[in-house]
Design a protein around this motif. Structure first.
Motif, PDB file in Angstrom:
ATOM      1  N   TYR A  79      74.029  90.760  29.344  1.00 47.31           N
ATOM      2  CA  TYR A  79      73.309  89.669  28.641  1.00 47.31           C
ATOM      3  C   TYR A  79      72.787  89.860  27.207  1.00 47.31           C
ATOM      4  O   TYR A  79      72.359  90.908  27.307  1.00 47.31           O
ATOM      5  N   ALA A  85      75.064  82.873  28.284  1.00 44.95           N
ATOM      6  CA  ALA A  85      75.523  83.767  29.443  1.00 44.95           C
ATOM      7  C   ALA A  85      76.970  83.823  29.555  1.00 44.95           C
ATOM      8  O   ALA A  85      77.590  82.604  29.581  1.00 44.95           O
ATOM      9  N   GLU A  87      80.539  83.295  30.547  1.00 44.71           N
ATOM     10  CA  GLU A  87      81.501  82.661  31.692  1.00 44.71           C
ATOM     11  C   GLU A  87      81.677  83.470  32.564  1.00 44.71           C
ATOM     12  O   GLU A  87      82.189  84.511  32.593  1.00 44.71           O
ATOM     13  N   SER A  92      75.277  82.254  34.444  1.00 43.87           N
ATOM     14  CA  SER A  92      76.276  80.965  33.509  1.00 43.87           C
ATOM     15  C   SER A  92      75.924  79.723  34.231  1.00 43.87           C
ATOM     16  O   SER A  92      76.146  78.705  33.557  1.00 43.87           O
ATOM     17  N   THR A  93      75.793  79.819  35.646  1.00 39.75           N
ATOM     18  CA  THR A  93      75.555  78.413  36.249  1.00 39.75           C
ATOM     19  C   THR A  93      74.140  78.347  37.009  1.00 39.75           C
ATOM     20  O   THR A  93      73.978  77.338  37.540  1.00 39.75           O
TER      21      THR A  93
END
Length: 169
Positions: A79, A85, A87, A92-93
């Motif tokens: 990062y 962030a 994929e 990222s989520t």
């Protein structure tokens, strides 16, 4: 379940210090089976467990298993400050991304990375070695999704930090 022989040991996850001590006291006074281990988040970017969780675990004679030892990937170097962030990465989520992808953490990661590089290692290796060297840590829960990540995790446990290095980290 322990007395019935269905499980050998029981542990807890994310209990507060007072809950750990309370559960220990209840088990002792009722003849029940005490927790043998606690699982809580603990890593170089989040050391809050040192305030009450670790003292409670130690006072009760329990083991401790830190989860998220690489701060959901923050301590792997994947990062970058000010960038979203990548994929497909955990952050990222993840809802924790907002709390982790902050300047304070990137400042600390830069300091830790420089320290690790001076020793000939990566911040990833430092994060795992630092945890493995803690006398109260029973094992480190480190996941992997590739052979390279497994190798990096093993390299982290092969670095034996000195007392001075532990203090500096």
């Amino acid at each position: 379940l322990v007395t019935q022989g269905k499980v050998r040991y029981i542990a807890n996850s994310n209990y507060a210090g007072w809950q750990i001590v309370d559960a220990h006291w209840i088990a002792r006074t009722t003849g029940g089976s005490p927790f043998v281990c606690a699982e809580n988040q603990y890593h170089l970017l989040d050391r809050r467990a040192e305030a009450e969780i670790i003292p409670a675990v130690r006072a009760c004679g329990m083991g401790f298993m830190p989860y998220a030892p690489l701060a959901r990937g923050m301590l792997t170097g994947k990062y970058e400050r000010g960038a979203p962030a990548p994929e497909g990465t955990r952050l990222s989520t993840a809802p924790q991304a907002t709390a982790l992808l902050v300047d304070r953490n990137f400042d600390l990661i830069e300091r830790l990375s420089a320290f690790a590089e001076r020793q000939g290692h990566t911040v990833h290796e430092l994060a795992l070695s630092w945890l493995a060297r803690k006398p109260f840590v029973s094992c480190v829960i480190a996941g992997a999704t590739s052979v390279e990540q497994v190798r990096a995790n093993v390299a982290g446990t092969e670095w034996r930090l000195t007392t001075e290095e532990m203090e500096e980290a």
